[in-house]
Design a protein around this motif. Structure first.
Motif, PDB file in Angstrom:
ATOM      1  N   GLU A  47      73.298  85.139  51.408  1.00  0.00           N
ATOM      2  CA  GLU A  47      73.685  85.165  49.993  1.00  0.00           C
ATOM      3  C   GLU A  47      73.316  86.503  49.360  1.00  0.00           C
ATOM      4  O   GLU A  47      74.081  87.056  48.579  1.00  0.00           O
ATOM      5  CB  GLU A  47      73.010  84.015  49.235  1.00  0.00           C
ATOM      6  CG  GLU A  47      73.549  82.645  49.585  1.00  0.00           C
ATOM      7  CD  GLU A  47      72.729  81.519  48.981  1.00  0.00           C
ATOM      8  OE1 GLU A  47      73.337  80.489  48.640  1.00  0.00           O
ATOM      9  OE2 GLU A  47      71.502  81.674  48.844  1.00  0.00           O
ATOM     10  N   ASP A  67      73.037  89.368  50.988  1.00  0.00           N
ATOM     11  CA  ASP A  67      73.954  90.365  51.548  1.00  0.00           C
ATOM     12  C   ASP A  67      75.313  90.295  50.875  1.00  0.00           C
ATOM     13  O   ASP A  67      75.924  91.326  50.578  1.00  0.00           O
ATOM     14  CB  ASP A  67      74.118  90.158  53.061  1.00  0.00           C
ATOM     15  CG  ASP A  67      72.849  90.482  53.831  1.00  0.00           C
ATOM     16  OD1 ASP A  67      71.943  91.126  53.261  1.00  0.00           O
ATOM     17  OD2 ASP A  67      72.762  90.070  55.012  1.00  0.00           O
ATOM     18  N   LYS A  68      75.782  89.081  50.611  1.00  0.00           N
ATOM     19  CA  LYS A  68      77.079  88.893  49.957  1.00  0.00           C
ATOM     20  C   LYS A  68      77.037  89.454  48.528  1.00  0.00           C
ATOM     21  O   LYS A  68      77.963  90.148  48.099  1.00  0.00           O
ATOM     22  CB  LYS A  68      77.440  87.410  49.937  1.00  0.00           C
ATOM     23  CG  LYS A  68      78.817  87.112  49.409  1.00  0.00           C
ATOM     24  CD  LYS A  68      79.126  85.625  49.509  1.00  0.00           C
ATOM     25  CE  LYS A  68      80.495  85.324  48.933  1.00  0.00           C
ATOM     26  NZ  LYS A  68      80.812  83.898  49.002  1.00  0.00           N
ATOM     27  N   ALA A  69      75.954  89.177  47.822  1.00  0.00           N
ATOM     28  CA  ALA A  69      75.816  89.687  46.450  1.00  0.00           C
ATOM     29  C   ALA A  69      75.760  91.211  46.455  1.00  0.00           C
ATOM     30  O   ALA A  69      76.367  91.875  45.609  1.00  0.00           O
ATOM     31  CB  ALA A  69      74.563  89.109  45.796  1.00  0.00           C
ATOM     32  N   GLU A  70      75.056  91.781  47.435  1.00  0.00           N
ATOM     33  CA  GLU A  70      74.972  93.232  47.535  1.00  0.00           C
ATOM     34  C   GLU A  70      76.335  93.841  47.847  1.00  0.00           C
ATOM     35  O   GLU A  70      76.714  94.866  47.271  1.00  0.00           O
ATOM     36  CB  GLU A  70      73.980  93.622  48.633  1.00  0.00           C
ATOM     37  CG  GLU A  70      73.732  95.103  48.720  1.00  0.00           C
ATOM     38  CD  GLU A  70      72.691  95.455  49.771  1.00  0.00           C
ATOM     39  OE1 GLU A  70      72.780  96.568  50.300  1.00  0.00           O
ATOM     40  OE2 GLU A  70      71.807  94.623  50.044  1.00  0.00           O
ATOM     41  N   ALA A  71      77.096  93.190  48.721  1.00  0.00           N
ATOM     42  CA  ALA A  71      78.439  93.685  49.051  1.00  0.00           C
ATOM     43  C   ALA A  71      79.344  93.646  47.826  1.00  0.00           C
ATOM     44  O   ALA A  71      80.116  94.579  47.581  1.00  0.00           O
ATOM     45  CB  ALA A  71      79.036  92.863  50.191  1.00  0.00           C
ATOM     46  N   HIS A  72      79.242  92.548  47.054  1.00  0.00           N
ATOM     47  CA  HIS A  72      80.042  92.451  45.817  1.00  0.00           C
ATOM     48  C   HIS A  72      79.650  93.549  44.832  1.00  0.00           C
ATOM     49  O   HIS A  72      80.516  94.153  44.189  1.00  0.00           O
ATOM     50  CB  HIS A  72      79.869  91.080  45.161  1.00  0.00           C
ATOM     51  CG  HIS A  72      80.603  89.975  45.853  1.00  0.00           C
ATOM     52  ND1 HIS A  72      81.961  89.963  46.011  1.00  0.00           N
ATOM     53  CD2 HIS A  72      80.145  88.840  46.437  1.00  0.00           C
ATOM     54  CE1 HIS A  72      82.327  88.871  46.657  1.00  0.00           C
ATOM     55  NE2 HIS A  72      81.232  88.162  46.931  1.00  0.00           N
ATOM     56  N   ALA A  73      78.368  93.814  44.732  1.00  0.00           N
ATOM     57  CA  ALA A  73      77.898  94.854  43.812  1.00  0.00           C
ATOM     58  C   ALA A  73      78.400  96.220  44.262  1.00  0.00           C
ATOM     59  O   ALA A  73      78.831  97.036  43.435  1.00  0.00           O
ATOM     60  CB  ALA A  73      76.377  94.843  43.738  1.00  0.00           C
ATOM     61  N   GLU A  74      78.371  96.486  45.561  1.00  0.00           N
ATOM     62  CA  GLU A  74      78.863  97.775  46.073  1.00  0.00           C
ATOM     63  C   GLU A  74      80.364  97.926  45.845  1.00  0.00           C
ATOM     64  O   GLU A  74      80.833  99.003  45.473  1.00  0.00           O
ATOM     65  CB  GLU A  74      78.531  97.912  47.560  1.00  0.00           C
ATOM     66  CG  GLU A  74      77.057  98.150  47.819  1.00  0.00           C
ATOM     67  CD  GLU A  74      76.710  98.176  49.300  1.00  0.00           C
ATOM     68  OE1 GLU A  74      77.628  98.087  50.151  1.00  0.00           O
ATOM     69  OE2 GLU A  74      75.514  98.296  49.606  1.00  0.00           O
ATOM     70  N   THR A  75      81.120  96.849  46.060  1.00  0.00           N
ATOM     71  CA  THR A  75      82.560  96.887  45.823  1.00  0.00           C
ATOM     72  C   THR A  75      82.854  97.144  44.346  1.00  0.00           C
ATOM     73  O   THR A  75      83.725  97.954  44.017  1.00  0.00           O
ATOM     74  CB  THR A  75      83.212  95.557  46.265  1.00  0.00           C
ATOM     75  OG1 THR A  75      82.943  95.361  47.651  1.00  0.00           O
ATOM     76  CG2 THR A  75      84.705  95.563  46.032  1.00  0.00           C
ATOM     77  N   ALA A  76      82.124  96.461  43.485  1.00  0.00           N
ATOM     78  CA  ALA A  76      82.316  96.670  42.043  1.00  0.00           C
ATOM     79  C   ALA A  76      81.978  98.110  41.659  1.00  0.00           C
ATOM     80  O   ALA A  76      82.691  98.732  40.861  1.00  0.00           O
ATOM     81  CB  ALA A  76      81.457  95.687  41.248  1.00  0.00           C
ATOM     82  N   LYS A 108      84.834 100.359  42.779  1.00  0.00           N
ATOM     83  CA  LYS A 108      86.007 100.205  41.905  1.00  0.00           C
ATOM     84  C   LYS A 108      85.772 100.898  40.566  1.00  0.00           C
ATOM     85  O   LYS A 108      86.678 101.521  40.016  1.00  0.00           O
ATOM     86  CB  LYS A 108      86.331  98.723  41.698  1.00  0.00           C
ATOM     87  CG  LYS A 108      86.923  98.060  42.914  1.00  0.00           C
ATOM     88  CD  LYS A 108      87.244  96.598  42.648  1.00  0.00           C
ATOM     89  CE  LYS A 108      87.826  95.938  43.889  1.00  0.00           C
ATOM     90  NZ  LYS A 108      88.091  94.508  43.670  1.00  0.00           N
TER      91      LYS A 108
END
Length: 102
Positions: free
Chosen positions: A26, A28-37, A40
């Motif tokens: 969870e 790692d997923k949150a970190e990936a979402h933050a990096e994608t945001a 962008k």
């Protein structure tokens, strides 16, 4: 002071429990979402900068073009006024002013 210390201790405990409750997946997923945001956001900011710079360039070109047209018109009018001998006019060909009449 004691109330603030207790409140801070409670808040820290809640944060630690929340962090411990999240699995590594969870997090790692949150970190990936933050990096994608973040990626962008950086891309959008770069595009906005290019749009603003392009608009500024077009505005500068329009001002330059307009100023050139005004300068041409004024030069023509001054040449005509100098040819007519109007006091104060400047002959653009010689850059001399028609003297004032006393």
């Amino acid at each position: 002071m004691t109330i603030r210390t207790k409140a801070l201790t409670a808040a820290a405990a809640v944060l630690m429990l929340g962090a411990a409750a999240c699995t590594q997946a969870e997090q790692d997923k949150a970190e990936a979402h933050a990096e994608t945001a973040a990626d962008k956001t950086a891309s959008a900011a770069s595009q906005a900068g290019e749009v603003i710079e392009g608009g500024a360039m077009k505005a500068a070109q329009a001002v330059e073009s307009g100023a050139g047209k005004v300068a041409d018109k004024l030069e023509t009018e001054q040449a005509q006024a100098a040819a007519e001998g109007k006091p104060g006019a400047i002959d653009p060909a010689t850059d001399t002013r028609v003297p004032a009449k006393h």
